[in-house]
Write a protein that holds these residues in place. Structure first.
Motif, PDB file in Angstrom:
ATOM      1  N   SER A 139     -12.838 -15.901   4.042  1.00 27.97           N
ATOM      2  CA  SER A 139     -12.848 -14.569   3.447  1.00 27.97           C
ATOM      3  C   SER A 139     -11.845 -13.677   4.152  1.00 27.97           C
ATOM      4  N   PHE A 140     -11.461 -12.621   3.449  1.00 28.07           N
ATOM      5  CA  PHE A 140     -10.560 -11.630   4.017  1.00 28.07           C
ATOM      6  C   PHE A 140     -10.754 -10.319   3.266  1.00 28.07           C
ATOM      7  N   TRP A 141     -10.463  -9.225   3.958  1.00 28.83           N
ATOM      8  CA  TRP A 141     -10.537  -7.912   3.338  1.00 28.83           C
ATOM      9  C   TRP A 141      -9.227  -7.612   2.613  1.00 28.83           C
ATOM     10  N   GLU A 142      -9.336  -6.949   1.489  1.00 29.45           N
ATOM     11  CA  GLU A 142      -8.130  -6.592   0.756  1.00 29.45           C
ATOM     12  C   GLU A 142      -7.313  -5.575   1.537  1.00 29.45           C
ATOM     13  N   ASP A 143      -6.054  -5.520   1.222  1.00 23.09           N
ATOM     14  CA  ASP A 143      -5.126  -4.624   1.872  1.00 23.09           C
ATOM     15  C   ASP A 143      -5.399  -3.171   1.450  1.00 23.09           C
ATOM     16  N   GLU A 144      -5.268  -2.270   2.398  1.00 20.46           N
ATOM     17  CA  GLU A 144      -5.473  -0.840   2.124  1.00 20.46           C
ATOM     18  C   GLU A 144      -4.594  -0.332   0.983  1.00 20.46           C
ATOM     19  N   SER A 145      -3.397  -0.872   0.870  1.00 18.89           N
ATOM     20  CA  SER A 145      -2.477  -0.394  -0.168  1.00 18.89           C
ATOM     21  C   SER A 145      -3.016  -0.655  -1.568  1.00 18.89           C
ATOM     22  N   GLU A 146      -3.843  -1.689  -1.729  1.00 22.54           N
ATOM     23  CA  GLU A 146      -4.438  -1.982  -3.040  1.00 22.54           C
ATOM     24  C   GLU A 146      -5.457  -0.915  -3.423  1.00 22.54           C
ATOM     25  N   ILE A 147      -6.215  -0.431  -2.448  1.00 24.75           N
ATOM     26  CA  ILE A 147      -7.232   0.585  -2.715  1.00 24.75           C
ATOM     27  C   ILE A 147      -6.579   1.910  -3.090  1.00 24.75           C
ATOM     28  N   GLU A 148      -5.469   2.214  -2.461  1.00 17.85           N
ATOM     29  CA  GLU A 148      -4.762   3.469  -2.732  1.00 17.85           C
ATOM     30  C   GLU A 148      -4.275   3.549  -4.175  1.00 17.85           C
ATOM     31  N   ARG A 206     -12.059   3.422  -4.443  1.00 17.72           N
ATOM     32  CA  ARG A 206     -13.269   2.585  -4.351  1.00 17.72           C
ATOM     33  C   ARG A 206     -13.316   1.955  -2.963  1.00 17.72           C
ATOM     34  N   PRO A 207     -14.467   1.395  -2.609  1.00 20.07           N
ATOM     35  CA  PRO A 207     -14.558   0.721  -1.305  1.00 20.07           C
ATOM     36  C   PRO A 207     -13.655  -0.513  -1.252  1.00 20.07           C
ATOM     37  N   LYS A 208     -13.308  -0.901  -0.045  1.00 16.34           N
ATOM     38  CA  LYS A 208     -12.533  -2.121   0.188  1.00 16.34           C
ATOM     39  C   LYS A 208     -13.330  -3.329  -0.298  1.00 16.34           C
ATOM     40  N   ARG A 209     -12.637  -4.306  -0.832  1.00 19.93           N
ATOM     41  CA  ARG A 209     -13.288  -5.530  -1.307  1.00 19.93           C
ATOM     42  C   ARG A 209     -13.046  -6.669  -0.317  1.00 19.93           C
ATOM     43  N   ARG A 210     -14.064  -7.503  -0.160  1.00 18.16           N
ATOM     44  CA  ARG A 210     -13.924  -8.715   0.642  1.00 18.16           C
ATOM     45  C   ARG A 210     -13.724  -9.864  -0.335  1.00 18.16           C
TER      46      ARG A 210
END
Length: 108
Positions: A51-60, A66-70
């Motif tokens: 697993s990995f957390w999505e990049d901050e740039s995707e949330i922006e 929205r919250p960060k996705r794993r």
């Protein structure tokens, strides 16, 4: 291997090279997020998924934010381990299939 674990694995195997986030997997498998996330944690412990957390740039880019996705995806050996585990569960009943480390193969 529980029926719920089998549903999660089958959902992941629909697109085995694609990373998918927890809620997406929950919806596709027809299971509650509270059921899917512990399964994903066990699959990760067994070395079948990573697993990995999505990049901050995707949330922006989202509106509203929205919250960060794993995200979860199979390890290099994970998809094959999942296929073997599902086959074993199908042949011998769900109770006989056990999660084993991806590098060590699948066994009862």
């Amino acid at each position: 291997m529980t029926l719920q674990t089998q549903l999660v694995l089958r959902t992941l195997l629909e697109t085995p090279t694609k990373a998918r986030y927890g809620l997406e997997l929950s919806n596709s498998a027809g299971l509650a997020p509270g059921t899917v996330h512990p399964i994903l944690a066990r699959l990760e412990s067994a070395g079948w998924v990573e697993s990995f957390w999505e990049d901050e740039s995707e949330i922006e880019k989202t509106d509203p934010p929205r919250p960060k996705r794993r995200y979860y995806q199979f390890t290099p050996d994970g998809a094959e381990s999942a296929r073997l585990g599902l086959a074993q569960a199908f042949q011998g009943g769900a109770a006989s299939a056990r999660l084993r480390p991806a590098t060590g193969g699948i066994g009862a």
